[in-house]
Design an enzyme around this catalytic site. Structure first.
Site, PDB file in Angstrom:
ATOM      1  N   THR A   7     -12.501  -6.710   3.648  1.00  0.00           N
ATOM      2  CA  THR A   7     -11.741  -7.428   4.684  1.00  0.00           C
ATOM      3  C   THR A   7     -12.480  -7.330   6.010  1.00  0.00           C
ATOM      4  OG1 THR A   7      -9.627  -7.120   3.586  1.00  0.00           O
ATOM      5  CG2 THR A   7      -9.562  -7.382   5.973  1.00  0.00           C
ATOM      6  N   HIS A 156      -6.909  -9.370  -7.342  1.00  0.00           N
ATOM      7  CA  HIS A 156      -6.725  -8.132  -6.583  1.00  0.00           C
ATOM      8  C   HIS A 156      -5.393  -7.501  -7.005  1.00  0.00           C
ATOM      9  CE1 HIS A 156      -6.715  -5.125  -3.607  1.00  0.00           C
ATOM     10  NE2 HIS A 156      -6.981  -5.823  -2.520  1.00  0.00           N
ATOM     11  N   ASN A 159      -4.847  -1.261  -4.397  1.00  0.00           N
ATOM     12  CA  ASN A 159      -4.707  -0.882  -2.982  1.00  0.00           C
ATOM     13  C   ASN A 159      -3.359  -1.168  -2.330  1.00  0.00           C
ATOM     14  OD1 ASN A 159      -7.264   0.055  -3.240  1.00  0.00           O
ATOM     15  ND2 ASN A 159      -8.261  -1.663  -2.243  1.00  0.00           N
ATOM     16  N   TYR A 161      -1.234  -3.704  -2.626  1.00  0.00           N
ATOM     17  CA  TYR A 161      -0.791  -5.082  -2.352  1.00  0.00           C
ATOM     18  C   TYR A 161       0.149  -5.550  -3.473  1.00  0.00           C
ATOM     19  CZ  TYR A 161      -4.033  -4.360   1.350  1.00  0.00           C
ATOM     20  OH  TYR A 161      -4.636  -3.806   2.452  1.00  0.00           O
ATOM     21  N   ASN A 216      -1.400   2.234   1.825  1.00  0.00           N
ATOM     22  CA  ASN A 216      -0.235   1.351   1.910  1.00  0.00           C
ATOM     23  C   ASN A 216       1.003   1.973   1.260  1.00  0.00           C
ATOM     24  OD1 ASN A 216      -1.469  -0.718   3.391  1.00  0.00           O
ATOM     25  ND2 ASN A 216      -2.387  -1.590   1.535  1.00  0.00           N
TER      26      ASN A 216
HETATM   27  C1  PHB Z   1      -7.997  -3.317   4.612  1.00  0.00           C
HETATM   28  O1  PHB Z   1      -7.928  -4.315   5.333  1.00  0.00           O
HETATM   29  O2  PHB Z   1      -8.075  -2.177   5.083  1.00  0.00           O
HETATM   30  C2  PHB Z   1      -7.992  -3.476   3.169  1.00  0.00           C
HETATM   31  C3  PHB Z   1      -7.833  -4.727   2.644  1.00  0.00           C
HETATM   32  C4  PHB Z   1      -7.820  -4.884   1.267  1.00  0.00           C
HETATM   33  C5  PHB Z   1      -7.960  -3.784   0.476  1.00  0.00           C
HETATM   34  C6  PHB Z   1      -8.126  -2.539   0.997  1.00  0.00           C
HETATM   35  C7  PHB Z   1      -8.153  -2.394   2.356  1.00  0.00           C
HETATM   36  O3  PHB Z   1      -7.925  -3.912  -0.844  1.00  0.00           O
END
Ligand code: PHB
Length: 342
Positions: A7, A156, A159, A161, A216
Site C-alpha cells: 500500500t 487478498h 491482514n 481485511y 487490525n
Molecule cells: C497497510 O496499509 O498498512 C496495509 C495494507 C494492506 C495490508 C497490510 C497493511 O495487507
C-alpha cells in the site's frame, strides 16, 4: 523473487493510477512477478485514502498504462483484489455508510482517514442476503483486471481485511452459514475464489493468507485448525500459488495460539510463496530448505527498484524510508536510485 503487495496511497483523482504509479511499477519490472498494491473491488470496499480501485473504466484505463509499461520491460504483474471490510471509516465511504463487516464488532484503535486518524466505528454486519452482491463485486473486479491487461490476480484474504475478518472467529460471530464452524467461516473465501476462477484460469489466481497476523485487531482461538482447514479446502481450485505471510510470528499469541506456520506448506498441493522481512541470505536458505518455492519482498523492493540485480551482484542496498511509505509524492517512491552502470 516476487514484489509483495504494498500500500502506497498515491493514486490520483477517482482513485485512478497515475503516471507516477506507472513509473513506480515500471522501475520494478525485473521482479519475477509484481503483485500490485491492494486495489479495492468497489467503492464500499475502500479502507484508506488514495488507494487505487479496480472497478470502473477510468481505473481500468489507468491500470492499463501500468501493465503496458511493465510488459514493455518483460515483467509480469498481478493485481491484488481488496475489500477492507471494517478497516475503514464512514467519512470515506459512499453516502457516509458504516463500514461492512461479518459482525458489528469495532476493531480496537484508530483508522487513517482523509482528515487524519479517527477512532474506529462499529461496523454494520453484512446481511446474508447482501453476500451475493459482494461476491459479484469480486467477479466484476476480476473482469476489470482482464480488461486492464494484468497477468493474473491475487485474492487478498490476509491482514485483517474483509475475507480474513470472516475467516477468524474473533471478528466473525455470525449465526448463518457464513459463521460458526471453520467450514462456515471459510465459505466466503471459497465462494469468492470460485467466482474469480470463473473469470481467470485458476493458474493465474493466487491467494494471500496471514495466519499469525494480529494486525487490525484480528484474533482466532485456533489458528492452526482454521488455517489448516483453509489451505486444504483451497487445494480444490488448483490455484497458481498460495502466498502466506509469516508476519505476526514475532509476537507469539497476539493473533491466537501460536503454531508453526511452515506446516501449511505440506498441506498445499501447489506453489507456495512466503513473506516476512526476508533478505538475500534468509531467502536463499528458505528455498534451499524447501520452505517455499517463491519469496516475496516488500520493503526491499520499495527501496531497490533493481533488487534482483543487486542480489545477483551482491551489491549494497538502498535503505527504505518509512516516513514516505504511505502517501506523498515522488520522494521515497520513484526516486530510489538504481545501481550505477559499471
Ligand atoms: C497497510 O496499509 O498498512 C496495509 C495494507 C494492506 C495490508 C497490510 C497493511 O495487507
Amino acid at each position: 523473487m516476487v514484489m509483495a503487495p504494498l500500500t502506497r496511497n498515491r493514486a490520483g483523482e477517482g482513485l485512478v493510477p497515475t503516471e507516477m504509479n506507472v513509473t513506480y511499477y515500471q522501475q520494478r519490472a525485473s521482479a519475477g512477478l509484481i503483485i500490485s498494491e491492494g486495489s479495492q473491488i468497489a467503492d464500499d470496499a475502500l479502507g484508506y485514502p488514495l488507494t487505487p480501485g479496480i472497478h470502473n473504466d477510468e481505473q481500468v484505463n489507468g491500470w492499463r498504462k501500468v501493465t503496458d509499461a511493465v510488459h514493455r520491460e518483460d515483467g509480469l504483474i498481478f493485481v491484488q483484489l481488496w475489500h477492507c471490510g471494517r478497516v475503514s471509516h464512514s467519512s470515506m465511504l459512499p453516502n457516509g455508510m458504516k463500514p461492512l463487516a461479518p459482525s458489528a464488532i469495532k476493531p480496537a484503535g484508530e483508522v487513517y482517514t482523509y482528515e487524519g486518524m479517527k477512532p474506529y466505528e462499529t461496523p454494520q454486519a453484512i446481511e446474508t442476503s447482501d453476500i451475493p452482491r459482494i461476491i459479484e463485486q469480486y467477479r466484476h473486479a476480476a473482469c476489470c483486471a482482464v480488461e486492464a491487461g494484468f497477468d493474473g490476480v491475487e485474492i487478498h484474504a490476509a491482514n485483517g481485511y474483509l475475507l480474513d475478518q470472516f475467516l477468524r472467529d474473533g471478528s466473525n460471530k455470525r449465526d448463518d452459514q457464513y459463521g460458526g464452524s471453520i467450514e462456515n467461516r471459510a465459505r466466503l473465501i471459497m465462494e469468492v475464489t470460485a467466482a474469480v476462477c470463473e473469470i481467470w484460469d485458476p493458474k493465474k489466481v493466487g491467494i494471500r493468507l496471514s495466519p499469525l497476523q494480529p494486525f487490525n485487531d484480528l484474533y482466532d482461538s485456533n489458528p492452526e485448525a482454521t488455517f489448516s482447514y483453509m489451505v486444504k479446502a483451497l487445494n480444490k481450485f488448483g490455484l497458481g500459488y498460495l502466498h502466506v505471510t509469516e508476519m505476526g510470528a514475532e509476537t507469539p499469541g497476539a493473533a491466537g495460539p501460536h503454531f508453526d506456520v511452515s506446516s501449511l506448506r505440506k498441506l498445499w498441493n501447489g506453489l507456495y510463496m512466503t513473506n516476512s522481512d526476508y533478505d538475500y541470505a534468509s531467502a536463499n536458505k528458505a528455498l534451499k530448505d524447501d520452505k517455499a518455492d517463491l519469496i516475496s519482498f516488500g520493503k526491499l523492493f520499495i527501496a531497490n527498484p533493481d533488487l534482483p540485480e543487486r542480489f545477483a551482484k551482491n551489491a549494497p542496498l538502498n535503505q527504505p524510508d518509512p516516513d514516505s511509505f504511505y502517501g506523498g509524492d515522488a520522494k521515497g517512491y520513484i526516486d530510489y536510485p538504481f545501481l550505477e552502470p559499471i
